[in-house]
Design a protein around this motif. Structure first.
Motif, PDB file in Angstrom:
ATOM      1  N   LYS A  91      -9.410   7.218 -90.127  1.00 34.33           N
ATOM      2  CA  LYS A  91      -8.462   7.088 -89.009  1.00 34.33           C
ATOM      3  C   LYS A  91      -8.941   7.918 -87.836  1.00 34.33           C
ATOM      4  O   LYS A  91      -8.951   9.145 -87.886  1.00 34.33           O
ATOM      5  N   VAL A  92      -9.309   7.232 -86.762  1.00 29.09           N
ATOM      6  CA  VAL A  92      -9.734   7.947 -85.559  1.00 29.09           C
ATOM      7  C   VAL A  92      -8.546   8.034 -84.630  1.00 29.09           C
ATOM      8  O   VAL A  92      -7.831   7.053 -84.422  1.00 29.09           O
ATOM      9  N   LYS A  93      -8.314   9.226 -84.087  1.00 28.45           N
ATOM     10  CA  LYS A  93      -7.264   9.371 -83.079  1.00 28.45           C
ATOM     11  C   LYS A  93      -7.913   9.786 -81.765  1.00 28.45           C
ATOM     12  O   LYS A  93      -8.615  10.798 -81.703  1.00 28.45           O
ATOM     13  N   GLY A  94      -7.694   8.988 -80.730  1.00 29.55           N
ATOM     14  CA  GLY A  94      -8.268   9.298 -79.427  1.00 29.55           C
ATOM     15  C   GLY A  94      -7.386  10.265 -78.645  1.00 29.55           C
ATOM     16  O   GLY A  94      -6.168  10.145 -78.664  1.00 29.55           O
ATOM     17  N   PHE A  95      -8.013  11.229 -77.998  1.00 31.11           N
ATOM     18  CA  PHE A  95      -7.287  12.169 -77.129  1.00 31.11           C
ATOM     19  C   PHE A  95      -7.856  12.038 -75.713  1.00 31.11           C
ATOM     20  O   PHE A  95      -8.968  12.499 -75.440  1.00 31.11           O
ATOM     21  N   ALA A  96      -7.087  11.412 -74.823  1.00 29.61           N
ATOM     22  CA  ALA A  96      -7.548  11.117 -73.465  1.00 29.61           C
ATOM     23  C   ALA A  96      -7.345  12.312 -72.527  1.00 29.61           C
ATOM     24  O   ALA A  96      -6.775  13.339 -72.915  1.00 29.61           O
ATOM     25  N   ASP A  97      -7.812  12.150 -71.284  1.00 28.79           N
ATOM     26  CA  ASP A  97      -7.490  13.075 -70.182  1.00 28.79           C
ATOM     27  C   ASP A  97      -7.864  14.529 -70.475  1.00 28.79           C
ATOM     28  O   ASP A  97      -7.154  15.442 -70.052  1.00 28.79           O
ATOM     29  N   ALA A  98      -8.918  14.729 -71.204  1.00 28.58           N
ATOM     30  CA  ALA A  98      -9.362  16.094 -71.538  1.00 28.58           C
ATOM     31  C   ALA A  98      -8.254  16.911 -72.202  1.00 28.58           C
ATOM     32  O   ALA A  98      -8.205  18.128 -72.055  1.00 28.58           O
TER      33      ALA A  98
ATOM     34  N   ALA B 162     -11.271   1.569 -88.385  1.00 27.60           N
ATOM     35  CA  ALA B 162     -10.208   1.225 -89.338  1.00 27.60           C
ATOM     36  C   ALA B 162     -10.617  -0.022 -90.128  1.00 27.60           C
ATOM     37  O   ALA B 162     -10.491  -0.072 -91.353  1.00 27.60           O
ATOM     38  N   LYS B 163     -11.135  -1.004 -89.402  1.00 31.01           N
ATOM     39  CA  LYS B 163     -11.562  -2.263 -90.032  1.00 31.01           C
ATOM     40  C   LYS B 163     -12.659  -2.011 -91.063  1.00 31.01           C
ATOM     41  O   LYS B 163     -12.597  -2.469 -92.191  1.00 31.01           O
TER      42      LYS B 163
ATOM     43  N   SER C 289     -15.613  -1.447-104.029  1.00 35.29           N
ATOM     44  CA  SER C 289     -14.484  -0.534-104.200  1.00 35.29           C
ATOM     45  C   SER C 289     -14.986   0.852-104.597  1.00 35.29           C
ATOM     46  O   SER C 289     -14.289   1.847-104.447  1.00 35.29           O
ATOM     47  N   ALA C 290     -16.214   0.898-105.088  1.00 32.14           N
ATOM     48  CA  ALA C 290     -16.754   2.206-105.466  1.00 32.14           C
ATOM     49  C   ALA C 290     -17.349   2.927-104.258  1.00 32.14           C
ATOM     50  O   ALA C 290     -17.869   4.013-104.384  1.00 32.14           O
ATOM     51  N   GLN C 291     -17.265   2.300-103.080  1.00 33.12           N
ATOM     52  CA  GLN C 291     -17.761   2.960-101.871  1.00 33.12           C
ATOM     53  C   GLN C 291     -17.061   4.300-101.719  1.00 33.12           C
ATOM     54  O   GLN C 291     -15.844   4.393-101.890  1.00 33.12           O
ATOM     55  N   ASP C 292     -17.829   5.272-101.389  1.00 32.92           N
ATOM     56  CA  ASP C 292     -17.288   6.630-101.319  1.00 32.92           C
ATOM     57  C   ASP C 292     -16.695   6.908 -99.928  1.00 32.92           C
ATOM     58  O   ASP C 292     -17.376   7.429 -99.054  1.00 32.92           O
ATOM     59  N   ILE C 293     -15.447   6.510 -99.746  1.00 40.64           N
ATOM     60  CA  ILE C 293     -14.760   6.755 -98.460  1.00 40.64           C
ATOM     61  C   ILE C 293     -13.439   7.457 -98.749  1.00 40.64           C
ATOM     62  O   ILE C 293     -12.597   6.947 -99.482  1.00 40.64           O
ATOM     63  N   LYS C 294     -13.287   8.608 -98.163  1.00 41.85           N
ATOM     64  CA  LYS C 294     -12.032   9.369 -98.340  1.00 41.85           C
ATOM     65  C   LYS C 294     -11.136   9.156 -97.122  1.00 41.85           C
ATOM     66  O   LYS C 294     -11.632   8.923 -96.029  1.00 41.85           O
ATOM     67  N   PRO C 295      -9.830   9.245 -97.309  1.00 38.96           N
ATOM     68  CA  PRO C 295      -8.960   9.181 -96.122  1.00 38.96           C
ATOM     69  C   PRO C 295      -9.231  10.398 -95.233  1.00 38.96           C
ATOM     70  O   PRO C 295      -9.232  11.530 -95.721  1.00 38.96           O
ATOM     71  N   ARG C 296      -9.509  10.125 -93.971  1.00 38.50           N
ATOM     72  CA  ARG C 296      -9.834  11.234 -93.057  1.00 38.50           C
ATOM     73  C   ARG C 296      -9.201  10.988 -91.693  1.00 38.50           C
ATOM     74  O   ARG C 296      -9.105   9.853 -91.258  1.00 38.50           O
ATOM     75  N   LEU C 297      -8.850  12.078 -91.039  1.00 35.81           N
ATOM     76  CA  LEU C 297      -8.391  11.990 -89.651  1.00 35.81           C
ATOM     77  C   LEU C 297      -9.502  12.545 -88.758  1.00 35.81           C
ATOM     78  O   LEU C 297      -9.977  13.660 -88.957  1.00 35.81           O
ATOM     79  N   ILE C 298      -9.916  11.725 -87.811  1.00 37.91           N
ATOM     80  CA  ILE C 298     -11.037  12.087 -86.942  1.00 37.91           C
ATOM     81  C   ILE C 298     -10.534  12.226 -85.511  1.00 37.91           C
ATOM     82  O   ILE C 298     -10.116  11.250 -84.893  1.00 37.91           O
TER      83      ILE C 298
ATOM     84  N   ALA D 214     -13.122   1.819 -74.604  1.00 39.99           N
ATOM     85  CA  ALA D 214     -14.164   1.851 -75.637  1.00 39.99           C
ATOM     86  C   ALA D 214     -13.755   2.744 -76.811  1.00 39.99           C
ATOM     87  O   ALA D 214     -14.090   2.467 -77.961  1.00 39.99           O
ATOM     88  N   VAL D 215     -13.021   3.819 -76.527  1.00 42.18           N
ATOM     89  CA  VAL D 215     -12.520   4.656 -77.619  1.00 42.18           C
ATOM     90  C   VAL D 215     -11.545   3.834 -78.469  1.00 42.18           C
ATOM     91  O   VAL D 215     -11.598   3.871 -79.707  1.00 42.18           O
ATOM     92  N   LYS D 216     -10.709   3.058 -77.813  1.00 42.99           N
ATOM     93  CA  LYS D 216      -9.751   2.207 -78.538  1.00 42.99           C
ATOM     94  C   LYS D 216     -10.494   1.205 -79.429  1.00 42.99           C
ATOM     95  O   LYS D 216     -10.126   0.988 -80.585  1.00 42.99           O
TER      96      LYS D 216
END
Ligand code: TF8
Length: 337
Positions: free
Chosen positions: A65-72, A57-58, A24-33, A48-50
């Protein structure tokens, strides 16, 4: 107290008690990527992006949180590379061929007929040679995480079947924005037109170009069969994709966050290669069914193409690439043995 502590340590109980605290002491901040890519959501790239989105997330308990943006939708490969360098976007996947303006050495992977199969490619890209090239991106503001498979490239066009090199004469053929590709296809007698992938479908639809070259998986997922009649299996280049992160952004992450990203990137690579290879086995039948006329170049014809492409190879070597090409060929022959 001291005694209790040493007893706990000795029995290994301490480890059991301390473990959840450490996690729980792992240093992970909520981030949007923001993760951009050029193909569609349903393509091998999109799948593969999905996978990467879900895996991140797992591994981070939902924090990264990674958000994929398709189609250039975030821009072409080149535009995204620049956004990563500037820190305006976090991640992307795209061709190594469009990186040559940033690290010239990547052009070595655009030379034709180097790899005989995917296993040779995997060994070279994941081995010291691939890693050395990726590391050259670091002082250019990029982090090269892993290589995915784009695949062996094949030709399509709307004019005529290409059974011999001469059939390419006068065909306006879109190529990636890369000097090796331009030299190679002009050498084959086509009129090479460098264009970003995001402009390609429209260019074929409107007749700005007659043809293009890409792996069968892309010809399928980008629906090129709607505007291209002829497919020629030539496998002239093995093309990788590279997963990139913005160095400016990546350097600001904690060691724990970077570890998660690195591990998820490797997992995505293994998923992507397996998935792409399975998908590509279905593509030829699919494209035939969509009405494409398909032929395979004979070994004799491929041999002629190897000869014709020698000036482009020599130009690359003379332009300072000789040692690099030798080194790559050495790595490939090591795997071949
Ligand atoms: C091409 C490449 C494409 C990539 C992709 C959009 O022809 O083969 O797969 O650029 O990231 O441009």
């Amino acid at each position: 107290m001291k005694l209790l502590r040493s007893v706990l340590l000795a029995t290994g109980l301490a480890a059991a008690i301390l473990a959840p605290v450490a996690a729980s002491a792992q240093d992970i901040k909520p981030r949007l990527i923001r993760f951009g890519y050029g193909l569609s959501e349903s393509s091998n790239q999109g799948r593969a992006v999905k996978f990467f989105v879900e895996d991140m997330a797992k591994r981070s308990g939902g924090k990264l949180k990674v958000k994929g943006f398709a189609d250039a939708s975030l821009g072409s490969d080149i535009q995204m590379q620049n956004a990563l360098i500037g820190g305006a976007q976090e991640m992307m996947v795209g061709s190594t061929a469009t990186l040559v303006g940033i690290v010239k050495d990547f052009a070595v992977f655009d030379l034709p007929f180097l790899f005989n199969n995917e296993q040779e490619a995997d060994a070279v890209f994941d081995g010291p040679f691939g890693q050395k090239l990726a590391a050259k991106l670091n002082d250019k503001g990029l982090v090269g995480l892993v290589y995915w498979e784009n695949g062996f490239r094949n030709l399509t066009n709307s004019k005529r079947p290409v059974e011999k090199v001469e059939d390419l004469k006068g065909i306006k053929l879109r190529v990636m924005q890369n000097p090796v590709y331009i030299d190679m296809f002009n050498g084959f007698g086509a009129n090479a037109v460098p264009l970003s992938f995001s402009e390609l479908f429209t260019a074929m639809e409107t007749g700005t170009v007659d043809g293009q070259e890409n792996p069968v998986t892309t010809i399928q997922s980008s629906k090129f069969y709607e505007v291209q009649k002829y497919l020629t299996i030539s496998k002239h280049v093995y093309s990788p994709w590279i997963v990139l992160a913005s160095k400016r952004w990546y350097d600001g992450l904690s060691a724990d966050e970077r570890k998660i990203i690195n591990e998820a990137a490797v997992a995505s690579r293994d998923f992507e290669r397996k998935d792409s290879r399975e998908a590509s086995k279905q593509s030829i039948a699919y494209l035939k069914d969509k009405g494409m006329q398909i032929n395979e170049l004979s070994d004799a014809e491929l041999g002629r193409m190897r000869e014709m492409v020698k000036p482009a190879m020599d130009k690359f070597a003379a332009d300072g690439g000789a040692d690099l090409l030798n080194e790559l060929q050495g790595e490939i022959s090591k795997v071949r043995k």
